[in-house]
Design an enzyme around this catalytic site. Structure first.
Site, PDB file in Angstrom:
ATOM      1  N   PRO A  47       0.721  -1.580   0.225  1.00  0.00           N
ATOM      2  CA  PRO A  47       0.072  -0.140   0.226  1.00  0.00           C
ATOM      3  C   PRO A  47       0.708   1.470  -0.053  1.00  0.00           C
ATOM      4  O   PRO A  47       1.842   0.952   0.772  1.00  0.00           O
ATOM      5  CB  PRO A  47      -0.605  -0.010   1.476  1.00  0.00           C
ATOM      6  CG  PRO A  47       0.371  -1.330   2.068  1.00  0.00           C
ATOM      7  CD  PRO A  47       0.881  -1.352   1.210  1.00  0.00           C
ATOM      8  N   CYS A  78       4.046  28.664 -16.543  1.00  0.00           N
ATOM      9  CA  CYS A  78       3.435  29.164 -17.979  1.00  0.00           C
ATOM     10  C   CYS A  78       2.291  27.984 -18.866  1.00  0.00           C
ATOM     11  O   CYS A  78       3.411  27.737 -19.925  1.00  0.00           O
ATOM     12  CB  CYS A  78       4.845  29.942 -18.722  1.00  0.00           C
ATOM     13  SG  CYS A  78       5.284  31.011 -17.481  1.00  0.00           S
TER      14      CYS A  78
HETATM   15  N1  LLP Z   1       2.577  -1.577  -6.263  1.00  0.00           N
HETATM   16  C1  LLP Z   1       3.283  -1.679  -7.605  1.00  0.00           C
HETATM   17  C2  LLP Z   1       3.794  -2.361  -8.075  1.00  0.00           C
HETATM   18  C3  LLP Z   1       2.983  -0.018  -7.856  1.00  0.00           C
HETATM   19  O1  LLP Z   1       3.412   0.005  -8.885  1.00  0.00           O
HETATM   20  C4  LLP Z   1       2.277   1.201  -6.992  1.00  0.00           C
HETATM   21  C5  LLP Z   1       1.478   1.285  -7.957  1.00  0.00           C
HETATM   22  C6  LLP Z   1       1.816   0.449  -5.765  1.00  0.00           C
HETATM   23  C7  LLP Z   1       2.208  -0.636  -4.563  1.00  0.00           C
HETATM   24  C8  LLP Z   1       1.131   1.325  -5.288  1.00  0.00           C
HETATM   25  O2  LLP Z   1      -0.012   2.084  -4.827  1.00  0.00           O
HETATM   26  P1  LLP Z   1      -1.052   3.008  -4.022  1.00  0.00           P
HETATM   27  O3  LLP Z   1      -1.376   1.819  -3.291  1.00  0.00           O
HETATM   28  O4  LLP Z   1       0.162   3.783  -4.097  1.00  0.00           O
HETATM   29  O5  LLP Z   1      -2.394   3.057  -4.697  1.00  0.00           O
HETATM   30  N2  LLP Z   1       0.605   8.627  -9.613  1.00  0.00           N
HETATM   31  C9  LLP Z   1      -0.504   8.091  -9.768  1.00  0.00           C
HETATM   32  C10 LLP Z   1      -0.691   6.431  -8.990  1.00  0.00           C
HETATM   33  C11 LLP Z   1       0.187   5.667  -9.607  1.00  0.00           C
HETATM   34  C12 LLP Z   1       0.393   4.111  -8.974  1.00  0.00           C
HETATM   35  C13 LLP Z   1       1.604   3.829  -9.899  1.00  0.00           C
HETATM   36  N3  LLP Z   1       1.767   2.406  -8.698  1.00  0.00           N
HETATM   37  C14 LLP Z   1      -1.734   9.375  -9.059  1.00  0.00           C
HETATM   38  O6  LLP Z   1      -1.004   9.965  -8.504  1.00  0.00           O
HETATM   39  O7  LLP Z   1      -2.657   9.018  -8.720  1.00  0.00           O
END
Ligand code: LLP
Length: 456
Positions: A277, A358
């Site tokens: 997470p 910008c």
């Molecule tokens: N594990 C893997 C292999 C991942 O690629 C990710 C996130 C996570 C865990 C963690 O996911 P989380 O629990 O944080 O949702 N920049 C985007 C999110 C990209 C997520 C990329 N991978 C945003 O701002 O919503």
């Protein structure tokens, strides 16, 4: 839950007044709450206790060493996707044996250093990558553990930029190829293929995609067992939602209740579970604090121009994401009851909250209902900004990166100093032929430059 609340019309991070933090750290700055980080981590561990997972916090969501240390002290492992993130995990005191390493483009150097450092598990994304890990492990004569990342082909119903579990994705291999993968590589003496990894997308606001993915994974484990391959670990990835608006996300307990009945029989057979997470731990543990530089009206539209925009928080312009925004000191009458798109308070009007860059795409909110009284010098808080805020920040328009502050109780500590103009350019070098101090040509050039001044 989070520890950002209004008291007597003023925003507090735990027991620290956000306007005091802004006065000493300056703006833009990220403010994180340690109690919120710890509470989210503990809730997750509690919710999944029947399968006792190793919780590997996803470093990419917020990589500040102070945040990593808070979670490391709680016993968290780390999910990294680059040598840089593994370096951070190590610097935060996390044993490499509690780290997992995913990503479609691991370099030879990163792989070598991870093996030598005693990495817990590679989450492998392709056949070529496996062959490379096996080759390097063989050359080093070091055993290393590998999990295969699979695409269970479920639709997480989230933004297409962050959907990862569909069949046509650059991540992992599809289910049909997984058995062949084990048949080909499952007996490598150095790269020990023993686990499965999946991450189907982020954020995911319903539990069904997890149920579907876990069902398919359990079936694959049985098929692999029949083929003679015992699965020792299953990493379910991350992607649990966060409350960008009040109570938008199911409680963690609901995700756990969907997953545990399917995972428990495997756990009872000795399979080690891992979770990755990021957002669910850190999103609501952080806010971005900005100063209003100017307000202006163009046509009928009112703009609130802040001292940072997409450079500090890319999510609204990149994904169209919603972040609740409200003044840090709105007064009691203007304190919102809930963090929603339309807080329905008298004296509010739709406005665009924009940054100084910008680009027309440089915004934090469009047509957002906010107090009409917001003016130059006010502080604004952008909520639920802890995940993918600072970690995706850029220096575009030569904007120094924001400061980061960690609050615990009434104490606020700067855990990343604001960048200065000097640090902005510290890695840049002047090409020798243009070095103004050392060459004659340059003397002439600078004389010519003076001659061309706007006001000669
Ligand atoms: N594990 C893997 C292999 C991942 O690629 C990710 C996130 C996570 C865990 C963690 O996911 P989380 O629990 O944080 O949702 N920049 C985007 C999110 C990209 C997520 C990329 N991978 C945003 O701002 O919503």
């Amino acid at each position: 839950m989070d520890c950002f609340s209004y008291r007597n019309g003023e925003l507090y991070a735990e027991d620290a007044r956000v306007s005091d933090i802004a006065a000493s750290a300056g703006t833009p700055c990220y403010v994180y709450s340690q109690a919120t980080l710890e509470d989210h981590y503990d809730r997750l561990v509690d919710a999944f206790r029947p399968i006792d997972p190793l919780v590997c916090y996803s470093v990419k969501s917020c990589s500040n060493l102070g945040v990593l240390r808070v979670l490391a002290a709680r016993g968290a492992g780390m999910d990294a996707v680059s040598g840089g993130e593994l370096y951070r995990a190590k610097a935060a005191g996390v044993p490499m044996s509690r780290c997992v390493y995913a990503g479609v483009g691991k370099t030879d150097r990163e792989i070598r250093e991870a093996i030598l450092g005693g990495l817990g598990l590679f989450n492998c994304e392709s056949e070529e990558e496996f062959e490379n890990i096996a080759r390097i492990a063989g050359e080093l004569r070091r055993e290393t553990r590998v999990a295969l990342r699979i695409n269970p082909d479920v639709d997480p119903k989230t933004h297409r930029y962050t959907s990862t579990g569909k069949k046509e994705t650059k991540f992992g291999v599809d289910l049909e190829r997984a058995r062949r993968f084990f048949a080909t590589y499952g007996r490598d003496p150095f790269a020990r293929l023993e686990g499965l990894h999946l991450h189907i997308g982020s954020p995911i606001y319903t539990v069904d995609p997890y149920r579907e993915a876990m069902t398919k994974t359990a079936a694959l484990v049985d098929e692999l067992a029949r083929d003679g391959f015992a699965i020792r670990s299953i990493d379910l990835g991350g992607g649990f939602g966060a409350d960008y608006e009040s109570a938008q996300s199911p409680p963690l307990r609901e995700y756990a209740e969907a997953i545990i009945p399917l995972a428990k029989p495997l756990f009872d057979r000795g399979v080690r579970f891992i979770l990755e997470p990021g957002r669910t731990i850190v999103a609501n543990a952080g806010i971005l604090v900005l100063s209003v530089l100017y307000t202006k009206t163009s046509g009928d539209k009112r703009f609130i121009i802040c001292d940072a925009g997409m450079n500090a928080l890319l999510r609204p312009s990149h994904y169209g994401s919603f972040h609740f925004i409200w003044p840090v000191a709105p007064g009691e009458a203007m304190t919102p009851a809930r963090r929603t798109l339309d807080p329905k308070l008298p004296g509010t009007v739709a406005q665009d909250v924009v940054g100084p860059l910008c680009e027309t795409g440089d915004f934090l909110a469009l047509d957002r209902v906010l107090p009409a009284s917001i003016r130059r010098g006010d502080l604004l808080a952008v909520f639920t900004a802890g995940a993918y805020g600072m970690s995706m920040a850029s220096r575009y328009n030569s904007s120094p990166l924001p400061a980061e502050v960690l609050v615990s109780g009434a104490r606020a500590q700067v855990v990343r100093a604001r960048e200065s103009f000097e640090t902005l350019v510290e890695h840049e070098r002047t090409p020798t032929a243009l070095d103004l101090r050392r060459t004659e040509v340059a003397d002439g050039a600078s004389a010519r430059a003076d001659a061309g001044a706007i006001h000669a």
